[in-house]
Design an enzyme around this catalytic site. Structure first.
Site, PDB file in Angstrom:
ATOM      1  N   GLY A   1       0.823  -1.210   0.000  1.00  0.00           N
ATOM      2  CA  GLY A   1       0.000   0.000   0.000  1.00  0.00           C
ATOM      3  C   GLY A   1       0.853   1.255   0.000  1.00  0.00           C
ATOM      4  N   LYS A   2       1.874   1.261   0.862  1.00  0.00           N
ATOM      5  CA  LYS A   2       2.788   2.414   0.933  1.00  0.00           C
ATOM      6  C   LYS A   2       3.548   2.581  -0.380  1.00  0.00           C
ATOM      7  CE  LYS A   2       4.113   2.759   5.784  1.00  0.00           C
ATOM      8  NZ  LYS A   2       5.217   2.699   6.741  1.00  0.00           N
TER       9      LYS A   2
ATOM     10  N   GLU B   1      13.861  -4.289  12.627  1.00  0.00           N
ATOM     11  CA  GLU B   1      13.104  -4.236  13.876  1.00  0.00           C
ATOM     12  C   GLU B   1      12.902  -2.780  14.287  1.00  0.00           C
ATOM     13  OE1 GLU B   1      13.079  -6.296  18.274  1.00  0.00           O
ATOM     14  OE2 GLU B   1      14.665  -6.841  16.881  1.00  0.00           O
TER      15      GLU B   1
ATOM     16  N   ASP C   1       8.124   6.040   8.432  1.00  0.00           N
ATOM     17  CA  ASP C   1       7.402   5.391   9.515  1.00  0.00           C
ATOM     18  C   ASP C   1       6.187   6.260   9.774  1.00  0.00           C
ATOM     19  OD1 ASP C   1       7.078   3.208  11.287  1.00  0.00           O
ATOM     20  OD2 ASP C   1       7.518   4.531  12.962  1.00  0.00           O
TER      21      ASP C   1
ATOM     22  N   LYS D   1      -7.595  10.794  -1.372  1.00  0.00           N
ATOM     23  CA  LYS D   1      -6.665  10.610  -0.255  1.00  0.00           C
ATOM     24  C   LYS D   1      -5.284  11.189  -0.580  1.00  0.00           C
ATOM     25  CE  LYS D   1      -4.266   7.153   2.463  1.00  0.00           C
ATOM     26  NZ  LYS D   1      -3.873   5.746   2.602  1.00  0.00           N
TER      27      LYS D   1
ATOM     28  N   HIS E   1      -1.408  12.261   5.189  1.00  0.00           N
ATOM     29  CA  HIS E   1      -0.146  12.513   5.883  1.00  0.00           C
ATOM     30  C   HIS E   1       1.044  12.180   4.987  1.00  0.00           C
ATOM     31  CE1 HIS E   1      -1.407   8.407   6.310  1.00  0.00           C
ATOM     32  NE2 HIS E   1      -0.317   8.024   6.927  1.00  0.00           N
TER      33      HIS E   1
END
Length: 195
Positions: free
Chosen positions: A14-15, A40, A70, A172, A177
């Site tokens: 999706g990203k 991680e 992120d 969107k 963001h």
């Protein structure tokens, strides 16, 4: 002139789709790594986690530019949760969304305010930049729409009555963001990297 290469430090489909769409008009080659490094996310902030990803991919591709993101959802009634744990708030998108709705079941509509935050780190041979984008909204009472991913089916942006997943990527990508963050990234790349 050799076209510069930009590695997207993610395997989130999706990203990747959003980032590729939003950077498609740049004269830079976008590279999607074949395998996920599965970095991680031990940071306590979005910035720290984005930096961890960027540095891990930079070791593999030291001559390229690296873009790591992120992002997550902060809900005011939950003291900012899920925040940096957005991806780890359940085992699937459906599970995460349902958990969120369950936690907010008794919260009145006017107190269901939330925001999506995206922090991106751009690393390159001589580049070290951090960008941020935010979109305000609220959490719906039900899961609705099938055009998004993550928390899109429960997030209603300010000024709308439908979720991101109902509005679709065309709308969107004008206000999310990640879109706001990528606008800043794009401007920087245009003026600094692709000239």
């Amino acid at each position: 002139m050799v076209m510069k290469k930009l590695v997207i430090a993610s395997q989130n489909l999706g990203k990747l789709k959003e980032i590729k769409q939003l950077l498609s008009d740049l004269s830079i080659e976008i590279v999607i790594p074949e395998k996920d490094l599965d970095v991680e996310e031990t940071g306590s902030t979005f910035e720290e986690n984005a930096m961890l990803k960027a540095k891990a991919y930079q070791q593999l591709f030291p001559e390229f530019y690296i873009l790591a993101d992120d992002s997550g959802l902060e809900v005011d009634a939950l003291d900012g949760r899920p925040g940096v744990y957005s991806k780890r708030y359940g085992t699937s998108d459906q599970d995460r969304n349902q958990k969120l709705l369950n936690e907010l079941e008794s919260v009145p509509d006017e107190k269901r305010t939330a925001r999506f935050i995206s922090v991106m780190v751009l690393l390159g041979p001589t580049v070290h930049q951090i960008f941020q984008g935010t979109v305000e909204g609220s959490i719906a009472r039900t899961i609705a729409g099938d055009q998004g991913f993550g928390y899109d089916p429960v997030f209603i942006p300010v000024g709308y009555t439908k979720s991101f997943a109902e509005l679709g990527s065309e709308i969107k990508n004008t206000m999310s963001h990640r879109a706001k963050c990528l606008e800043k990234v794009k401007l920087f790349l245009k003026t600094t990297v692709t000239e």
